[in-house]
Design a protein around this motif. Structure first.
Motif, mmCIF file in Angstrom:
data_model
loop_
_atom_site.group_PDB
_atom_site.id
_atom_site.type_symbol
_atom_site.label_atom_id
_atom_site.label_comp_id
_atom_site.label_asym_id
_atom_site.label_seq_id
_atom_site.Cartn_x
_atom_site.Cartn_y
_atom_site.Cartn_z
ATOM 1 N N PRO A 1 32.452 43.556 38.407
ATOM 2 C CA PRO A 1 31.344 42.528 38.657
ATOM 3 C C PRO A 1 32.029 41.275 39.134
ATOM 4 O O PRO A 1 31.618 40.500 39.864
ATOM 5 C CB PRO A 1 30.674 42.275 37.351
ATOM 6 C CG PRO A 1 30.957 43.539 36.681
ATOM 7 C CD PRO A 1 32.259 44.188 37.125
ATOM 8 N N LEU A 2 33.203 40.910 38.546
ATOM 9 C CA LEU A 2 33.917 39.795 38.954
ATOM 10 C C LEU A 2 34.689 39.711 40.415
ATOM 11 O O LEU A 2 34.706 38.891 41.056
ATOM 12 C CB LEU A 2 35.044 39.544 37.903
ATOM 13 C CG LEU A 2 35.937 37.946 38.129
ATOM 14 C CD1 LEU A 2 34.990 36.847 38.099
ATOM 15 C CD2 LEU A 2 36.994 38.062 36.939
ATOM 16 N N LEU A 3 35.205 40.879 40.536
ATOM 17 C CA LEU A 3 35.610 41.135 41.908
ATOM 18 C C LEU A 3 34.626 41.302 42.855
ATOM 19 O O LEU A 3 34.947 40.667 44.112
ATOM 20 C CB LEU A 3 36.212 42.661 41.943
ATOM 21 C CG LEU A 3 37.365 42.894 42.653
ATOM 22 C CD1 LEU A 3 38.581 41.993 42.759
ATOM 23 C CD2 LEU A 3 37.978 44.577 42.872
ATOM 24 N N ASP A 4 33.341 41.722 42.562
ATOM 25 C CA ASP A 4 32.356 41.571 43.625
ATOM 26 C C ASP A 4 31.916 40.193 44.023
ATOM 27 O O ASP A 4 31.494 39.906 45.122
ATOM 28 C CB ASP A 4 31.188 41.979 42.948
ATOM 29 C CG ASP A 4 29.790 42.257 44.229
ATOM 30 O OD1 ASP A 4 30.061 43.026 45.086
ATOM 31 O OD2 ASP A 4 28.905 41.687 43.640
ATOM 32 N N ARG A 5 32.215 39.421 43.053
ATOM 33 C CA ARG A 5 32.164 37.846 43.726
ATOM 34 C C ARG A 5 33.053 37.074 44.560
ATOM 35 O O ARG A 5 33.044 35.963 45.065
ATOM 36 C CB ARG A 5 31.657 36.837 42.441
ATOM 37 C CG ARG A 5 30.586 37.193 41.855
ATOM 38 C CD ARG A 5 30.312 36.385 40.514
ATOM 39 N NE ARG A 5 28.980 36.401 39.797
ATOM 40 C CZ ARG A 5 28.532 37.558 39.281
ATOM 41 N NH1 ARG A 5 29.011 38.503 39.425
ATOM 42 N NH2 ARG A 5 27.116 37.223 38.785
ATOM 43 N N MET A 6 34.069 37.706 44.711
ATOM 44 C CA MET A 6 35.323 37.183 45.556
ATOM 45 C C MET A 6 35.633 37.861 46.817
ATOM 46 O O MET A 6 35.395 39.199 46.973
ATOM 47 C CB MET A 6 36.697 37.041 44.459
ATOM 48 C CG MET A 6 36.348 36.487 43.227
ATOM 49 S SD MET A 6 37.955 36.269 42.367
ATOM 50 C CE MET A 6 38.070 37.983 41.626
ATOM 51 N N GLU A 7 36.145 37.110 47.634
ATOM 52 C CA GLU A 7 36.443 37.740 48.965
ATOM 53 C C GLU A 7 38.011 38.060 48.733
ATOM 54 O O GLU A 7 38.758 37.136 48.844
ATOM 55 C CB GLU A 7 36.143 36.577 50.094
ATOM 56 C CG GLU A 7 36.608 37.134 51.399
ATOM 57 C CD GLU A 7 36.211 36.021 52.556
ATOM 58 O OE1 GLU A 7 36.944 36.434 53.621
ATOM 59 O OE2 GLU A 7 35.601 35.243 52.331
ATOM 60 N N ILE A 8 38.404 39.281 49.023
ATOM 61 C CA ILE A 8 39.806 39.761 48.698
ATOM 62 C C ILE A 8 40.709 39.555 49.873
ATOM 63 O O ILE A 8 40.252 40.044 51.088
ATOM 64 C CB ILE A 8 39.933 41.074 48.200
ATOM 65 C CG1 ILE A 8 38.949 41.245 47.150
ATOM 66 C CG2 ILE A 8 41.306 41.480 47.903
ATOM 67 C CD1 ILE A 8 39.330 40.510 45.730
ATOM 68 N N ILE A 9 41.677 38.769 49.977
ATOM 69 C CA ILE A 9 42.580 38.724 51.125
ATOM 70 C C ILE A 9 44.249 39.261 50.537
ATOM 71 O O ILE A 9 44.691 38.721 49.670
ATOM 72 C CB ILE A 9 42.885 37.301 51.323
ATOM 73 C CG1 ILE A 9 41.417 36.811 52.135
ATOM 74 C CG2 ILE A 9 43.729 37.068 52.763
ATOM 75 C CD1 ILE A 9 41.227 35.323 52.508
ATOM 76 N N ASP A 10 44.726 40.177 51.009
ATOM 77 C CA ASP A 10 45.930 40.702 50.682
ATOM 78 C C ASP A 10 47.116 39.988 51.310
ATOM 79 O O ASP A 10 46.983 39.618 52.597
ATOM 80 C CB ASP A 10 46.044 42.172 51.318
ATOM 81 C CG ASP A 10 44.943 43.270 50.432
ATOM 82 O OD1 ASP A 10 44.846 43.047 49.330
ATOM 83 O OD2 ASP A 10 44.274 44.159 51.036
ATOM 84 N N ILE A 11 48.080 39.620 50.508
ATOM 85 C CA ILE A 11 49.133 39.231 51.088
ATOM 86 C C ILE A 11 50.220 39.998 50.806
ATOM 87 O O ILE A 11 50.886 40.412 49.732
ATOM 88 C CB ILE A 11 49.420 37.487 50.309
ATOM 89 C CG1 ILE A 11 48.331 36.733 50.631
ATOM 90 C CG2 ILE A 11 50.763 37.170 50.753
ATOM 91 C CD1 ILE A 11 48.389 35.297 49.761
ATOM 92 N N ASN A 12 50.800 40.611 52.199
ATOM 93 C CA ASN A 12 51.749 41.477 51.957
ATOM 94 C C ASN A 12 53.227 40.811 51.502
ATOM 95 O O ASN A 12 53.574 39.693 51.524
ATOM 96 C CB ASN A 12 51.924 42.358 53.176
ATOM 97 C CG ASN A 12 50.541 43.304 53.439
ATOM 98 O OD1 ASN A 12 49.792 43.630 52.549
ATOM 99 N ND2 ASN A 12 50.037 43.093 54.524
ATOM 100 N N SER A 13 54.333 42.049 51.363
ATOM 101 C CA SER A 13 55.591 41.330 51.247
ATOM 102 C C SER A 13 56.036 40.897 52.495
ATOM 103 O O SER A 13 55.563 41.205 53.571
ATOM 104 C CB SER A 13 56.343 42.563 50.887
ATOM 105 O OG SER A 13 55.668 43.327 49.738
ATOM 106 N N TYR A 14 57.058 40.000 52.451
ATOM 107 C CA TYR A 14 57.688 39.484 53.302
ATOM 108 C C TYR A 14 58.602 40.387 54.316
ATOM 109 O O TYR A 14 59.343 40.961 53.350
ATOM 110 C CB TYR A 14 58.534 38.216 53.080
ATOM 111 C CG TYR A 14 57.552 37.058 52.935
ATOM 112 C CD1 TYR A 14 56.660 36.542 53.927
ATOM 113 C CD2 TYR A 14 57.791 36.513 51.622
ATOM 114 C CE1 TYR A 14 55.887 35.298 53.462
ATOM 115 C CE2 TYR A 14 56.841 35.091 51.245
ATOM 116 C CZ TYR A 14 56.151 34.891 52.296
ATOM 117 O OH TYR A 14 55.329 33.592 52.114
ATOM 118 N N THR A 15 58.701 40.386 55.438
ATOM 119 C CA THR A 15 59.866 41.372 56.046
ATOM 120 C C THR A 15 61.048 40.751 55.950
ATOM 121 O O THR A 15 61.133 39.591 55.862
ATOM 122 C CB THR A 15 59.392 41.775 57.391
ATOM 123 O OG1 THR A 15 59.392 40.417 58.059
ATOM 124 C CG2 THR A 15 58.079 42.345 57.690
ATOM 125 N N GLY A 16 62.187 41.586 56.611
ATOM 126 C CA GLY A 16 63.440 40.697 56.465
ATOM 127 C C GLY A 16 63.545 39.715 57.325
ATOM 128 O O GLY A 16 64.153 38.577 57.144
#
Length: 769
Positions: free
Chosen positions: A478-493
């Protein structure tokens, strides 16, 4: 009573009446009076003393004196400083002035009244007893006459002397004493004394009553004054210099100045009235003060103006952070829509990614870019629901929730609120803080959010919320449903190299008072640190390593007295020690039963060598290498698939009864789990059973079903980076992940041969040498 004419020196006394039988001393300073004393001492030491009618007259004449005085005997004369003497006299007889000479000193002709002692009759005895009783009562009420003096006076046998000494020891005006001194009839004198005693007793009684009332009032006033002074001192010690009334006036003034909602204003007025009624010594007074201060410190009606300049916002975001394309685009989209329409709802973004990739710092940069105040609320480890909603005021030590404190700290009602570590909240018997957070993040409810402590509505609808999390697995749906998920990936070399060059290294050089002339480090050295001394998704360890290099360089410059140092890989080995991480490269030659798999970890991607051995046995499957439950299930699914396809794969159909299979993943001390090793395990088992070698420059990732289908996986970007780091150019990924390739940067895909597979049969077409 006998009368006798005498001529004696005379003194005029100011405010003093001397009675026969009375011993008294007084100071004499007037020249005529000194001469009169000298004359008396030269003769028979007898002197007439008479009271002045007006004490202010310095050179009295006969009309300035009372007619009746007392003939006294001089007992002692003592010299004082400044031409004055102190005279001790004792009264002898009453005397009436007949005539008076004033030069060279006062010399009077007097008629001396000699009173002979006679036995008292019954009336006189009764009057004497009355006088004695009244005098005892008077003395008891007057603090100036002791009980010993009363008993001494009443023990005198001479009736005339008793009356004179009693009146002499009373506190009376000179006029009244002169009336008694001039009364020559003993009965009349006794009667006058009785009247005076009775009147004085009545006056003393009234005076005592008045004094008791006044004393009671004064005592109460003194008590209140003393307590107020104590409170004032205590308040000064506590830093509360103003009293309650000053505080109430301050609260009322502040209340008028604030733009409060009507419900809040009425509540505050009620609390201020309560504070005025409650004793300042009561514990409730402190509770009310704390509540009023908390409410009035909130930034009611204060809002910051948003900066809707897209170009400026883009410049700020690009300047502060490298990469993070998705979130920058989302912020610019929000600003663009906000500029077109002010009715747009503020987004609730949730930045999900590994530690150290800039989730918290990007939120601060967003606040700067859009012109909002920034406040961070740490939710990691919260177990109590009251941390969100606040405590009820009925509890001892009640405090408001973190959002109230956050608005107070932000000093505006529309800040950017960072909900840090939202995935670290936990529920227990004290409630579920994640459930309480639902109301805060619901745009339909948070415009009227009620903190349990405040008990008044608080508008959170104009606040912008950004949450951070390392994983979505522990966040309730229910909490996740109220938020807009933005994935931040690992930094490349390459990204780490850019960040270290543009941000981290300049920051450390400035902190250590160095410049690029003092410390020379090229990209090769930076890459060497990135590859061999850090193994993380973010850049925190990288920054610590750069700081360590700067410290060692400063130390060496001071010890060797040099002005600059060039950092090379050999110098890094000297500064940082032997390399911490040596990444496994691709196999030199094709091997049987050895397949390279790709894995995602919390610190980025990595490659895993999955090794399989087959031995004669009874069909046992042995799994080693600290595999988790999911990975063990992948191995069993792969084995079921192989058994169902044994004939097609040219494997003995009874292999599961005649040989044991051992699957091992090196680095057994490191736990491994995840749904992406199915095809790798299946390939390694098939290679071992068929004795066909697997290509050395191929790696794969994907989950397998018991029917041989290849399922999609996550962390594709990190896995591709890991493959490239191991110099592996051919990578098999599930066909459903083809759409994710479009989101990966070109520099990562460069020189990579991506092979898409929907089934295990397609995988086997590419793997064998």
């Amino acid at each position: 009573m006998n009368k006798q004419i005498k001529h004696v020196p005379m003194l005029a006394l100011r405010g003093i009446t001397v009675f026969p039988g009375m011993a008294i001393h007084f100071d004499v300073g007037r020249s005529k009076s000194l001469k009169a004393i000298e004359e008396a001492m030269a003769k028979d030491e007898m002197l007439l003393v008479v009271a002045q009618k007006d004490a202010s007259v310095d050179e009295p004449e006969q009309e300035d004196l009372y007619e009746i005085g007392t003939l006294v005997h001089i007992k002692q004369v003592a010299n004082l400083k400044e031409s004055a003497v102190r005279v001790l006299v004792k009264g002898e007889q009453r005397a009436k002035i007949i005539s008076l000479e004033n030069e060279p000193f006062m010399y009077a002709s007097i008629e001396v009244m000699t009173e002979e002692e006679q036995p008292a009759d019954m009336e006189q005895e009764a009057m004497l007893r009355t006088i004695g009783e009244l005098f005892e009562k008077y003395a008891a009420m007057s603090a100036r006459i002791s009980e010993e003096m009363v008993q001494g006076i009443l023990s005198i046998n001479n009736m005339v002397e008793i009356v004179d000494i009693i009146i002499a020891n009373m506190t009376l005006e000179v006029e009244k004493k002169q009336e008694i001194l001039g009364c020559f009839d003993i009965k009349d004198r006794m009667y006058q004394v009785i009247k005076i005693l009775d009147a004085e007793i009545q006056i003393l009684t009234v005076q005592k009553n008045i004094y008791a009332k006044v004393k009671k009032s004064i005592d109460q006033s003194q008590k209140e004054y003393f307590l107020r002074e104590q409170i004032k001192v205590i308040q000064e010690e506590l830093g509360e210099k103003d009293g309650v009334l000053e505080d109430i006036a301050s609260y009322e003034k502040k209340l008028e100045a604030l733009n409060l909602p009507e419900e809040v204003r009425l509540k505050m007025q009620k609390e201020i009235r309560r504070l005025n009624k409650v004793s300042s010594a009561s514990p409730e007074s402190g509770t009310i003060r704390t509540y009023i201060d908390t409410v009035l410190d909130l930034p009611w009606g204060i809002k910051t103006n948003e900066n809707i300049d897209l170009k400026q916002a883009h410049i700020i975001l690009e300047r502060e952070h490298y990469g993070l394309t998705k979130i920058k685009e989302r912020v610019l989209e929000y600003l663009a829509v906000k500029k077109m329409s002010h009715q747009v709802e503020t987004p609730i973004l949730c930045l999900v990614g590994p530690p150290g990739v800039g989730k918290t710092s990007i939120a601060r940069s967003i606040a700067q870019a859009i012109g909002r105040n920034y406040v961070r609320i740490s939710l990691g480890g919260i177990r109590d629901e009251s941390e969100i909603r606040g405590h009820r005021r009925t509890y001892v030590g009640a405090i408001p929730g973190r959002f109230v404190y956050g608005l107070t700290q932000a000093k505006s009602m529309n800040p950017l609120i960072l909900l840090d570590e939202v995935d670290k909240m936990m529920g227990d018997f004290r409630g579920d803080p994640a459930a309480a957070l639902l109301e805060v993040l619901d745009s339909n409810q948070n415009s009227n959010f009620r903190d349990n402590y405040l008990e008044v509505p608080l508008d959170l609808s104009e606040s912008m919320f950004i949450a951070t999390a390392n994983s979505l697995a522990s966040i309730p749906k229910p909490l996740l449903d109220r938020m807009e998920i933005i994935d931040i990936n690992s930094y490349t070399g390459n990204e780490k190299l850019y960040i270290s060059k543009k941000h981290l290294m300049p920051k450390q050089l400035k902190r250590h008072e160095l410049t690029t002339k003092n410390l020379k480090m090229n990209e090769t050295s930076l890459n060497y640190i990135i590859e061999h001394y850090t193994k993380e998704a973010g850049v925190r360890s990288l920054e610590r390593m750069l700081a360590k290099v700067c410290r060692r360089a400063v130390k060496e410059m001071i010890e060797r007295d040099v002005k600059s140092i060039r950092i090379t890989p050999n110098k890094l080995n000297e500064y940082l020690g032997i390399p911490r991480y040596l990444y496994e490269k691709k196999n030199e030659e094709p091997e049987i039963g050895v397949v390279r798999g790709l894995a995602w970890t919390s610190v980025g991607g990595d490659t895993l060598s999955i090794e399989v051995n087959t031995m004669p046995g009874k069909g046992q499957l042995q799994l080693t290498g600290k595999m988790g439950d999911v990975m063990q299930e992948s191995a069993k699914a792969a084995l079921s698939y192989i058994r169902s396809k044994a004939k097609t794969l040219q494997i003995r159909e009874d292999f599961y009864n005649t040989c044991d299979i051992h699957i091992h993943i090196p680095e057994g001390a490191v736990p491994k789990d995840g749904p992406s090793a199915g095809i790798t395990m299946a390939t390694a088992i098939i290679s071992a059973l068929t004795e066909k070698p697997v290509k050395a420059d191929i790696a794969m990732t994907g989950e397998i079903t018991i029917r041989g289908r290849v399922l999609a996986i996550g962390g594709l970007k990190e896995k591709l980076i890991a493959a490239k780091r191991a110099n592996i150019n051919h990578i098999i990924i599930p066909k459903p992940n083809e759409r994710n390739i479009k989101e990966i940067e070109e520099n990562i895909l460069e020189n990579l041969n991506i092979i898409y597979a929907s089934t295990m049969d397609e995988v086997l077409q590419y793997v064998f040498a």
